[in-house]
Write an enzyme that holds these catalytic residues in place. Structure first.
Site, PDB file in Angstrom:
ATOM      1  N   GLU A 230       0.813  -1.219   0.000  1.00  0.00           N
ATOM      2  CA  GLU A 230       0.000   0.000   0.000  1.00  0.00           C
ATOM      3  C   GLU A 230       0.845   1.267   0.000  1.00  0.00           C
ATOM      4  O   GLU A 230       0.398   2.305  -0.492  1.00  0.00           O
ATOM      5  CB  GLU A 230      -0.921   0.003   1.229  1.00  0.00           C
ATOM      6  CG  GLU A 230      -1.983  -1.084   1.238  1.00  0.00           C
ATOM      7  CD  GLU A 230      -2.999  -0.935   0.130  1.00  0.00           C
ATOM      8  OE1 GLU A 230      -3.416   0.210  -0.148  1.00  0.00           O
ATOM      9  OE2 GLU A 230      -3.363  -1.956  -0.483  1.00  0.00           O
TER      10      GLU A 230
ATOM     11  N   GLU B 205      -1.411  10.000   0.512  1.00  0.00           N
ATOM     12  CA  GLU B 205      -1.774   9.606  -0.849  1.00  0.00           C
ATOM     13  C   GLU B 205      -1.022  10.463  -1.869  1.00  0.00           C
ATOM     14  O   GLU B 205      -0.903  11.681  -1.720  1.00  0.00           O
ATOM     15  CB  GLU B 205      -3.280   9.772  -1.021  1.00  0.00           C
ATOM     16  CG  GLU B 205      -3.825   9.253  -2.314  1.00  0.00           C
ATOM     17  CD  GLU B 205      -5.345   9.200  -2.309  1.00  0.00           C
ATOM     18  OE1 GLU B 205      -5.914   8.923  -3.380  1.00  0.00           O
ATOM     19  OE2 GLU B 205      -5.955   9.448  -1.252  1.00  0.00           O
TER      20      GLU B 205
ATOM     21  N   ASN C 269     -14.489   6.391   7.571  1.00  0.00           N
ATOM     22  CA  ASN C 269     -13.442   5.519   8.102  1.00  0.00           C
ATOM     23  C   ASN C 269     -12.629   6.221   9.188  1.00  0.00           C
ATOM     24  O   ASN C 269     -12.252   5.596  10.189  1.00  0.00           O
ATOM     25  CB  ASN C 269     -12.519   5.043   6.985  1.00  0.00           C
ATOM     26  CG  ASN C 269     -13.114   3.900   6.191  1.00  0.00           C
ATOM     27  OD1 ASN C 269     -13.838   3.056   6.727  1.00  0.00           O
ATOM     28  ND2 ASN C 269     -12.824   3.860   4.896  1.00  0.00           N
TER      29      ASN C 269
END
Length: 224
Positions: free
Chosen positions: A77, A86, A124
């Site tokens: 990831e 990100e 989340n």
């Protein structure tokens, strides 16, 4: 003479290990030699308090296998723990679900992917924060500024979220459903069942390599 069973870590009344993490700092350094300095070993070890059953149940072989499985997916990831946030900043405004009653109090563009599992979306951050006792809905930046918090969010996902699969990552390994089901819990049909076999193989390759470093076995059913 019968084979001597593998040693089981000392446990407390709940069955959780009371000794240090099954991955030593030297092994962690071997797994992630070029990692971002944010991802400290100390932060990872501190994060274990959130879920003490992580990588500590099922005996030494399974505990090490779970650590390898979690870290292999983390490796994938974050490109070997090089990225904390990100990469594609153009997507930062895409992770606010206004249908949630609590909205996006930190700003519509504040809930992009962060940390070892790239936690994203306001719901989340809210769910993870509630589970960990940290106000991540109002302070999502903690996942990129506090190493322990970052690792805690990764372990939270691994321990509690099945994604589009049937099992959490923890259940997949400890209950011997296989590493394949851990992949399914993280990226489901985006990779499994022909979705992206190259990405699946990348995760499997890292898992097997990490099992070798930890001197444990990968088990069965590796690829989804």
């Amino acid at each position: 003479m019968p084979d001597t069973p593998a040693p089981v870590p000392p446990q407390d009344a709940t069955g959780s290990a009371t000794q240090p993490f099954v991955v030593s700092e030297a092994q962690f350094d071997q797994m992630f030699p070029s990692r971002n300095s944010f991802y400290t070993y100390a932060g990872l070890v501190d994060a274990l308090k959130a879920y003490p059953e992580f990588a500590s149940t099922g005996g030494e072989e399974v505990a090490k296998r779970e650590a390898a499985a979690f870290l292999a997916n983390v490796d994938h990831e974050t490109l070997n723990l090089q990225y904390v946030t990100e990469i594609n900043t153009a997507l930062y405004g895409n992770y606010c679900d206004p249908a949630q009653p609590y909205g996006c109090p930190a700003g519509n563009d504040a809930y992009f992917g962060r940390g070892p599992i790239q936690l994203s979306w306001n719901f989340n951050y809210k769910t993870a924060g509630d589970a960990l006792g940290i106000d991540l809905l109002h302070h999502p930046e903690l996942v990129e500024t506090d190493a322990s918090v970052a690792w805690q969010t990764g372990i939270w996902y691994w321990m509690t979220q099945p994604g589009e699969g049937e099992f959490t990552g923890h259940e997949a390994i400890v209950d011997e459903h296989g590493f394949a089901e851990a992949i399914r819990a993280i990226n489901g049909p985006l990779e499994c069942d022909g979705g992206n076999p190259r990405q699946v193989q990348s995760r499997v390759d890292r898992f097997v390599a990490f099992c070798d470093i930890l001197e444990t076995t990968p088990g069965h059913h590796l690829s989804c």
